[in-house]
Design an enzyme around this catalytic site. Structure first.
Site, short mmCIF file in Angstrom:
data_model
loop_
_atom_site.label_atom_id
_atom_site.label_comp_id
_atom_site.label_asym_id
_atom_site.label_seq_id
_atom_site.Cartn_x
_atom_site.Cartn_y
_atom_site.Cartn_z
N LEU A 84 0.75 -1.21 -0.17
CA LEU A 84 0.08 -0.14 -0.02
C LEU A 84 0.90 1.30 -0.01
CD1 LEU A 84 -2.94 -0.63 2.66
CD2 LEU A 84 -3.11 -0.12 0.12
N ASN B 251 -2.13 2.51 -10.95
CA ASN B 251 -1.75 1.31 -10.85
C ASN B 251 -2.65 0.55 -11.71
OD1 ASN B 251 -1.05 -0.93 -9.20
ND2 ASN B 251 -3.32 -1.26 -8.30
N HIS C 30 -4.57 -3.18 -12.21
CA HIS C 30 -4.96 -4.46 -11.55
C HIS C 30 -5.61 -5.58 -12.21
CE1 HIS C 30 -6.44 -6.35 -7.62
NE2 HIS C 30 -7.47 -6.41 -8.38
C1 GAR Z 1 -0.03 -7.81 -12.76
O1 GAR Z 1 -0.82 -8.81 -13.39
C2 GAR Z 1 -0.90 -6.77 -11.96
O2 GAR Z 1 -1.80 -6.47 -12.52
C3 GAR Z 1 -0.90 -7.46 -10.59
O3 GAR Z 1 0.50 -8.05 -10.62
C4 GAR Z 1 0.85 -8.60 -11.69
C5 GAR Z 1 2.20 -8.06 -11.86
O4 GAR Z 1 2.88 -8.77 -12.75
N1 GAR Z 1 -1.14 -6.37 -9.41
C6 GAR Z 1 -2.09 -6.69 -8.34
O5 GAR Z 1 -2.40 -7.70 -8.25
C7 GAR Z 1 -2.19 -5.70 -7.76
N2 GAR Z 1 -3.06 -5.60 -6.47
P1 GAR Z 1 4.48 -8.22 -13.71
O6 GAR Z 1 5.28 -8.26 -12.39
O7 GAR Z 1 4.56 -9.29 -14.66
O8 GAR Z 1 4.05 -6.97 -14.24
#
Ligand code: GAR
Length: 190
Positions: A92, A107, A109
């Site tokens: 956070l 962000n 998500h």
């Molecule tokens: C992504 O899919 C993003 O949307 C998610 O983490 C992943 C990171 O992947 N974020 C969340 O869940 C936020 N609450 P990456 O490291 O391959 O970009």
């Protein structure tokens, strides 16, 4: 060019998508720094490969969030960063960063918020047996995956999907959507 910082904790595929678009000149941005809160996160190697500076820190070395966020703000100011893109930053954002970059932290998500906030959005969509989920890009406030929604895209869930296959579909969309939204933002369309 708008100077941006990407914050990530994990594999960094979204970091890579943004950085590649910027490096190729398709995004009017320069990724000045990767901010990473995990020692062994693969995203750090991706940044190094692209010659992008990394600010890496260990939250447990600090007494409180305000302390490491004050240091981050200093790094960002030195790099003249104007926009922050959270990309799998599993933490956070606190008042110190929010105040310094008010309205300038985004962000991404992996769900259609406000459904399935938190760290397990993809698994939760599978478990809930919903037929559609998606991707949300939003401005960050003090909440967990709350804040004004900028853009969303829908993904249909097939009967044959599991968390892994769904994650793959979602990430393909993320890698296209996030750079596009960043571009709209820096061009003043948001
Ligand atoms: C992504 O899919 C993003 O949307 C998610 O983490 C992943 C990171 O992947 N974020 C969340 O869940 C936020 N609450 P990456 O490291 O391959 O970009």
């Amino acid at each position: 060019l708008t100077n941006i910082a990407v914050f990530a904790s994990g594999s960094g595929s979204n970091f890579d998508a943004i950085a590649q678009e910027a490096t190729a000149g398709r995004l009017p941005c320069q990724v000045k720094v990767l901010v990473c809160d995990r020692e062994n996160a693969p995203v750090k190697e991706k940044a190094e490969a692209l010659g992008i500076p990394v600010f890496s820190f260990r939250p447990r070395d600090y007494e409180q969030k305000a302390d490491f966020e004050a240091e981050i703000v200093q790094v960002l100011k030195e790099a003249e960063v104007d926009l922050i893109a959270l990309a799998g930053y599993m933490r956070l954002v606190g008042p110190t960063l929010l105040k310094a970059y008010e309205g300038r932290i985004m962000n991404i998500h992996p769900s259609l918020l406000p459904a399935f906030p938190g760290k397990h959005a993809v698994e939760q969509a599978i478990e809930a047996n919903v037929k559609v989920t998606g991707v949300t890009v939003h401005l960050v406030d003090e909440g967990m995956d709350t804040g004004p929604i900028i853009e969303q895209e829908v993904v249909r869930i097939q009967a044959t999907d599991d968390a892994q296959s769904l994650q793959k579909k979602i990430q393909q969309i993320e890698h296209r959507l996030y750079p596009a939204v960043i571009q709209q933002f820096v061009e003043g369309e948001i």
